[in-house]
Write an enzyme that holds these catalytic residues in place. Sequence first.
Site, PDB file in Angstrom:
ATOM      1  N   GLU A  78     -18.905 -11.721  13.422  1.00  0.00           N
ATOM      2  CA  GLU A  78     -18.744 -12.486  12.192  1.00  0.00           C
ATOM      3  C   GLU A  78     -19.386 -13.871  12.287  1.00  0.00           C
ATOM      4  O   GLU A  78     -20.020 -14.325  11.342  1.00  0.00           O
ATOM      5  CB  GLU A  78     -17.241 -12.606  11.875  1.00  0.00           C
ATOM      6  CG  GLU A  78     -16.910 -13.194  10.523  1.00  0.00           C
ATOM      7  CD  GLU A  78     -17.258 -12.280   9.366  1.00  0.00           C
ATOM      8  OE1 GLU A  78     -17.714 -11.147   9.608  1.00  0.00           O
ATOM      9  OE2 GLU A  78     -17.080 -12.714   8.209  1.00  0.00           O
ATOM     10  N   ASP A  79     -19.243 -14.525  13.440  1.00  0.00           N
ATOM     11  CA  ASP A  79     -19.604 -15.947  13.508  1.00  0.00           C
ATOM     12  C   ASP A  79     -20.841 -16.291  14.325  1.00  0.00           C
ATOM     13  O   ASP A  79     -21.317 -17.418  14.274  1.00  0.00           O
ATOM     14  CB  ASP A  79     -18.418 -16.754  14.067  1.00  0.00           C
ATOM     15  CG  ASP A  79     -17.246 -16.769  13.090  1.00  0.00           C
ATOM     16  OD1 ASP A  79     -17.484 -16.496  11.901  1.00  0.00           O
ATOM     17  OD2 ASP A  79     -16.116 -17.037  13.523  1.00  0.00           O
TER      18      ASP A  79
END
Length: 736
Positions: A78-79
Amino acid sequence: MAEDHLNRITLALSEYHPAPDLALIEKAYDFIASSHASQTRASGEPYINHLVETALLVCKLRLDVASVTAALLHDTIEDCEGVTEEMLREEFGEDIAAIVEGVTKLTRVRFESQEEKQAEGFRKMLLAMAKDIRVVLVKLCDRLHNMRTIRFLPEDKQRRIALETREIYAPLAHRLGIHWIKSELEDLCLLSLRPEIYAMIKDNFARTKAERDKYVKDTVEELLHHLEAAGISASVSGRSKHFASIWEKMERNNLSFEEVYDLHGFRVIVPTVRACYETLGVIHSAWKPVPGRFKDYIAMPKPNMYQSLHTTVIGPEGSRIECQIRTPDMHRVAEEGIAAHWRYKERGQSASSAETDFDLHWVSTLVEEQKYLKNPDEFIQSVKGELFPEDVFVFTPKGDLIRLPYGSCTIDFAYAIHSDVGQSTIGAKINGSLVGLDHELENGDTIEVLTSKSQTPSRDWLGYVKSSKAKQRIRAFLKSEEHARSMAFGMELLSKELRKVKLSMKKVEKSNKLTEIAKGMGLRSVGDLYAQIGYGKVSVAKVIAKVLPDFGGEEEASEPTETSPLERIFQRAARASRLKVGVKVSGLEDIMIRYAKCCEPLPGDRIVGFITRGRGVTIHRADCSQVLRSDPLRQIDVSWHGDAKAPRRVKLTVHSRDSLGLLSKVSHAITENGANINSAQVNTTDSGKAKHQFEITIDDAKQLEKLIRAIEQVQGVTKVDRVLGRTSFGGEPSAR
Ligand code: MN
């Protein structure tokens, strides 16, 4: 820092894991140290702290090394730019990558609704999406650490996350039987959403704790003493509440802290139902009951199967005490809630709401039991695999959750809404876009069914649907339709044959003769007799033979010039075929003919008809091999009606020596003979030969014969074959 982080994880792991793969943990740590390197959290601390704390919480759940590793990696997809699931799969293996991907999926789901009903749907959907229980557990740990540090976030974000936690994740933790996570999440939500109340309760709680603990201890002892004197063996516990539940009680009953504080809760567990009532008697004789506070949920269980006796009495020192009395079985139901409920259902005591319930009993049991396992891998082995592999969870536009078997389609959903909706569905809007009847549903889809009054279920639907409700309803519809059609068809056949012997149907019907014949055959009604004729189970000739002696026959002729039913059918078929629509009429005329795919008869061919159960008549060429194999009882006479034309599509294969210039010559021969070419395809083989495939529209057999001869005349053509079998075209009358 890295040293410290790794030490803490190693220590936590080794507390319960006999031989953890520390190299894997270190590798994951190095991976996140570099991929999250420059990132910081809202608090200003390095991002990696969140990952380590999450991993430590996962250790507290005593999960396997894969889960701990996945916890470290849980935000990478996600990051971190450039980190993909494939990369994780390569570096850490399928198992870990799948958990990280699962957590990422859950992270992307945002719950925004305020409605409780929606919340329940989301919880179920998250569980369905998670597939692997470890995904949910890692996600819960992630959320717990996020809640612990939520104060650093901007206010609106705090609110959103706290609400989502309160509505979705805390109840989820409760369902899974992880009460420490549930209570802490709830308290953190209260702290975030109502800080002033949290502070008030905290102050009061600290001030009165010693006092309360002593009161509970004394009361338990006194209660046990009374029960012992009455010869009842029981276990008694006083409940300590967490802040959120104190507040809930204050708010719900509009009480002050002192009043809630005044309300002590005690639970008495006794071996039998009989002992429950005896215990109630003991309590009521020891202390004065508060009127209107006695509830008998044993005699009248709550809808969720909860059973207990509840009473409130004025206890020691004039404090009100609330008692719950139950057996160990009832206690399990109370603790496991919906999960235990499911177990009841399996025993056959189903409840109406059970269809949307969950078998989470095994999850909470396993989470409990794994504390006693020596190696957490054993635990994981036992719960590995998908949580709800057999289900898909979707929503109505109003947000109601519908659970269907995995692989279900639009039709299943429509029938789940209502049978009438199912019967008339023509498609749906899923998440805003249009889809067809056989569209497979995915978890989380919001579905709006489109219906039409002219729609009816068809046999093909049975090939798409997965839910038993849809299957049953479609079958029931087809059966009743089949019966109605057979009845209508049987009636027409009989009336036609009666006319041949100069008898009017009306007259025969008016007499009791047909009822008599029906009874004689063991049938219930004349309607059933018609149906039997329509099915081809009873021959018309047999019925006529029974009718004739009574009527003598040869009376007044009835409408001798009328077109016969079959002739009318052919006319209609011809019309329909020109219009390129299927024959679809209702009532008496709803008798379909279809051309058999095995021989595809054309007008002019010698033909026979076969009664197909409930589907009218199938027309075969008289020389078709299928005819010889068919039940002669079902055979009926048919003939082409006069000069009725029924343009049909026919496939031809033209073999030739070579293809040069041949296509145009053959095409010319076709159109010259009045047929239309719908498509043409040329396949050349290495040996210089060619195979042309044509699909043409033709009126009758004679025309086809002429046309084939014309093609054979074309120079270079060696052979012309008519290709039989299913064509991809519509436009011919069919039984739908
Ligand atoms: Mn996270």
